[in-house]
Design an enzyme around this catalytic site. Structure first.
Site, PDB file in Angstrom:
ATOM      1  N   HIS A 128       0.792  -1.560   0.075  1.00 43.35           N
ATOM      2  CA  HIS A 128       0.193   0.002  -0.054  1.00 43.35           C
ATOM      3  C   HIS A 128       0.692   1.062   0.038  1.00 43.35           C
ATOM      4  CE1 HIS A 128      -3.567  -2.131   0.579  1.00 43.35           C
ATOM      5  NE2 HIS A 128      -3.331  -3.149   1.626  1.00 43.35           N
TER       6      HIS A 128
ATOM      7  N   HIS B   1      -0.497  -6.513  -5.478  1.00 35.59           N
ATOM      8  CA  HIS B   1      -0.874  -7.735  -4.570  1.00 35.59           C
ATOM      9  C   HIS B   1       0.011  -8.762  -5.033  1.00 35.59           C
ATOM     10  CE1 HIS B   1      -3.060 -11.708  -4.290  1.00 35.59           C
ATOM     11  NE2 HIS B   1      -2.757 -11.480  -2.788  1.00 35.59           N
TER      12      HIS B   1
ATOM     13  N   HIS C 187       0.906  -5.939 -18.200  1.00 36.12           N
ATOM     14  CA  HIS C 187      -0.163  -7.375 -18.597  1.00 36.12           C
ATOM     15  C   HIS C 187       0.895  -8.084 -19.315  1.00 36.12           C
ATOM     16  CE1 HIS C 187      -3.742  -7.884 -16.518  1.00 36.12           C
ATOM     17  NE2 HIS C 187      -3.890  -6.243 -16.503  1.00 36.12           N
TER      18      HIS C 187
END
Length: 299
Positions: free
Chosen positions: A96, A106, A145
């Protein structure tokens, strides 16, 4: 090859060390380690960095738990596990950041094996990583990605699209009808074609996380922000809490197996806010997020 739990454990311990070193190099602050034992069997190392130069909180947890019987959350999903002893191990982390322009991230890699005398072991790997931006930048999403796709390619052309879709489907808040973020990779129950192949893929995911995330952190960490952005970040962190407590299988598994609550809930943001019927202003950067996180092909 027969599953080698010891080999997996050594990789996971080294992965925790490496990721902590990489995050410390970016932030400047050190992780504090808390080693713990589980009464019913096993233990772990929880490491937390708090109030650093870049990260408000980063938690990197290693756990290795074992027991004589499976919890309800696991046997409901896999009834063939009833009556078997089990080992579950993994590294799980959530970062965070202070700056709302730096996304939350994550990652998780895990291994599970259940055995009983006279029967073949039941085992699988799982894991992945996902990104939760508060303000959307296309170049960041494409980099994230593309890194995920590239690490998947040696394992087959269809691996990235399959695990990207699984990630999109998994990190979805049904009660809000929205994605948690822009996804990434998610896989569970991975045990084909064989142990070596699956273990190699899990290692690629674990090592690929910082390749995907840290360039984004470096690009955004010095961007100026004010109270408006901070308030929106805290509001959107509420979605993170909602997902973890309502939908996340890993959280439920940990709590049902008598896992260490402090470590399981280490993924929670340190500060968060809810606001009744919050509506961002039309045309604002905050309003743009709902469109940005909708499922799409980024690469």
């Amino acid at each position: 090859m027969k599953p080698d739990a010891h080999q997996v454990k050594q990789f996971l311990l080294n992965l925790q060390d490496t990721i902590c070193q990489q995050l410390t190099a970016v932030d400047g602050a050190e992780f504090v380690e808390d080693s713990w034992q589980r009464e019913a069997g096993g233990g772990g190392r929880s490491r937390v960095l708090r109030n650093g130069g870049v990260f408000e909180q980063a938690g990197v947890n290693f756990s290795h738990v074992h027991g004589e019987a499976m919890p309800a959350s696991a046997t409901a999903h896999r009834p063939e596990l009833a009556g078997r002893s089990f080992e579950a191990m993994g590294v799980s982390l959530v970062v965070h950041p202070h700056n709302p322009y730096v996304p939350t991230s994550h990652a998780n890699v895990r291994f599970f094996i259940a055995e009983k005398p006279g029967a073949e072991p039941v085992w699988w790997f799982g894991g992945g990583f996902d990104l939760t931006p508060f303000y959307g930048f296309e170049e960041d999403a494409i980099h994230w990605h593309r890194t995920a796709r590239d690490l998947c390619l040696p394992f087959g052309e269809d691996v990235y699209p399959r695990y990207k879709k699984w990630c999109d489907d998994y990190f979805y808040l049904k009660h809000r009808n929205e994605q948690r973020g822009i996804g990434g990779l998610f896989v569970d129950d991975l045990n084909t074609p064989d142990f070596d192949h699956c273990f190699a893929f899990m290692q690629a995911v674990g090592k690929g996380y910082t390749d995907a995330y840290l360039p984004i952190v470096e690009r955004r960490k010095a961007m100026a922000y004010g109270e408006r952005e901070r308030n929106f970040q805290l509001y959107r962190r509420g979605r993170y809490v909602e997902f973890n407590l309502v939908w996340d299988r890993g959280t439920l598994f940990g709590l049902q197996t008598g896992g260490r609550t402090e470590s399981i809930l280490m993924s929670m943001p340190p500060l968060v806010r809810w606001e009744y019927d919050y509506q961002p202003k039309d045309g604002s950067p905050e309003a743009a997020l709902s469109e940005f996180i909708k499922v799409r092909d980024w690469v």
